[in-house]
Design an enzyme around this catalytic site. Sequence first.
Site, PDB file in Angstrom:
ATOM      1  N   ASN A 210     -37.360  49.993 -15.667  1.00  0.00           N
ATOM      2  CA  ASN A 210     -35.954  50.046 -16.142  1.00  0.00           C
ATOM      3  C   ASN A 210     -35.616  48.682 -16.690  1.00  0.00           C
ATOM      4  OD1 ASN A 210     -33.199  50.014 -16.506  1.00  0.00           O
ATOM      5  ND2 ASN A 210     -32.660  50.109 -14.459  1.00  0.00           N
TER       6      ASN A 210
ATOM      7  N   LYS B 160     -33.315  47.676 -18.425  1.00  0.00           N
ATOM      8  CA  LYS B 160     -31.981  47.367 -18.197  1.00  0.00           C
ATOM      9  C   LYS B 160     -31.590  46.593 -19.774  1.00  0.00           C
ATOM     10  CE  LYS B 160     -32.428  46.514 -13.670  1.00  0.00           C
ATOM     11  NZ  LYS B 160     -32.058  46.089 -12.199  1.00  0.00           N
TER      12      LYS B 160
ATOM     13  N   HIS C 168     -27.683  54.413 -11.273  1.00  0.00           N
ATOM     14  CA  HIS C 168     -27.917  53.195 -11.273  1.00  0.00           C
ATOM     15  C   HIS C 168     -27.009  52.206 -10.340  1.00  0.00           C
ATOM     16  CE1 HIS C 168     -29.762  49.062 -11.325  1.00  0.00           C
ATOM     17  NE2 HIS C 168     -30.969  49.606 -11.319  1.00  0.00           N
TER      18      HIS C 168
ATOM     19  N   GLU D 112     -26.092  49.221 -10.925  1.00  0.00           N
ATOM     20  CA  GLU D 112     -25.230  48.311 -11.945  1.00  0.00           C
ATOM     21  C   GLU D 112     -24.315  49.169 -12.430  1.00  0.00           C
ATOM     22  OE1 GLU D 112     -28.896  46.757 -13.779  1.00  0.00           O
ATOM     23  OE2 GLU D 112     -29.250  45.790 -11.873  1.00  0.00           O
TER      24      GLU D 112
ATOM     25  N   GLU E 255     -32.963  52.382  -4.159  1.00  0.00           N
ATOM     26  CA  GLU E 255     -32.735  51.017  -4.620  1.00  0.00           C
ATOM     27  C   GLU E 255     -31.864  50.188  -3.842  1.00  0.00           C
ATOM     28  OE1 GLU E 255     -34.434  50.468  -8.712  1.00  0.00           O
ATOM     29  OE2 GLU E 255     -32.306  51.029  -8.756  1.00  0.00           O
TER      30      GLU E 255
ATOM     31  N   GLY F  81     -33.244  42.608  -8.043  1.00  0.00           N
ATOM     32  CA  GLY F  81     -33.102  41.509  -8.680  1.00  0.00           C
ATOM     33  C   GLY F  81     -32.830  40.152  -7.805  1.00  0.00           C
TER      34      GLY F  81
ATOM     35  N   SER G 205     -36.812  44.457  -6.555  1.00  0.00           N
ATOM     36  CA  SER G 205     -37.823  43.416  -6.693  1.00  0.00           C
ATOM     37  C   SER G 205     -39.054  43.891  -6.271  1.00  0.00           C
ATOM     38  CB  SER G 205     -37.449  42.210  -5.602  1.00  0.00           C
ATOM     39  OG  SER G 205     -36.167  41.807  -5.778  1.00  0.00           O
TER      40      SER G 205
END
Length: 247
Positions: free
Chosen positions: A9, A11, A93, A95, A164, A170, A210
């Site tokens: 991904n 992003k 996701h 985010e 996730e 991150g 991560s």
Amino acid sequence: GRKFVVGGNWKMNGDKKQVTEIVETLKKGPLDPNVEVVIGVPAIYLAYVQSIVPGTISVAAQNCWKVAKGAFTGEISPAMIKDIGANWVILGHSERRTIFGEKDELVAEKVAHALENGLKVIACIGETLEEREAGKTEEVVFRQTKALLPAIGNNWANVVLAYEPVWAIGTGKTASPQQAQDVHASLRNWLSANASPDVATSVRIQYGGSVTGANAKELASCPDIDGFLVGGASLKPEFVDIVNATQ
Ligand code: 13P
């Protein structure tokens, strides 16, 4: 058996030069031919990346809207993604959920529309740190997955779940193999009871958060981890090592 599936991904990263270099690195690989590889590309580079990837690598959009066309400024539809030759979309996701306010119901509508239009879907779920510390990990993951059940119907063959944990995304704080395995196993149990035993044994569940070349092998050895969804490391040459983590 469940075919190992590794997603990258990207992003909102990369420019034309960098995305070209990433694809060159993936072409050199070598990538384990027994692993399915899907790269999640910013919308503006989808057509370009689709035109330069080898047939062994699939391209995913990172989001899409829930109807085919119309007055939805700034959005792209599954039909458009298909039209440029890509076959996958990442939906839900964290985010999208946290920064852009996407609720379970909207994610489900998007998943339904994407599947109806022949896209394969990586559907993301996962708890925040606050939820984990409150002992609510399973409650959250089951709630997010339950919302997807009517949207997926009997289309599970075209769905990959990505677990996730938000606290691992991150942050460099990877879930331990045991933490990830525990959630994947209880999700599979839940699916057995709430979807079907067949769905529970066949659906692939990726871990994301991560993941690096250094920790991928140990995570990949867990029986219920069937792949990864990789953010930061998917922009780097170590993505090749992550793809090859089961070797
Ligand atoms: P990182 O690998 O950068 O933690 O991101 C994970 C992720 O969000 C993949 O979708």
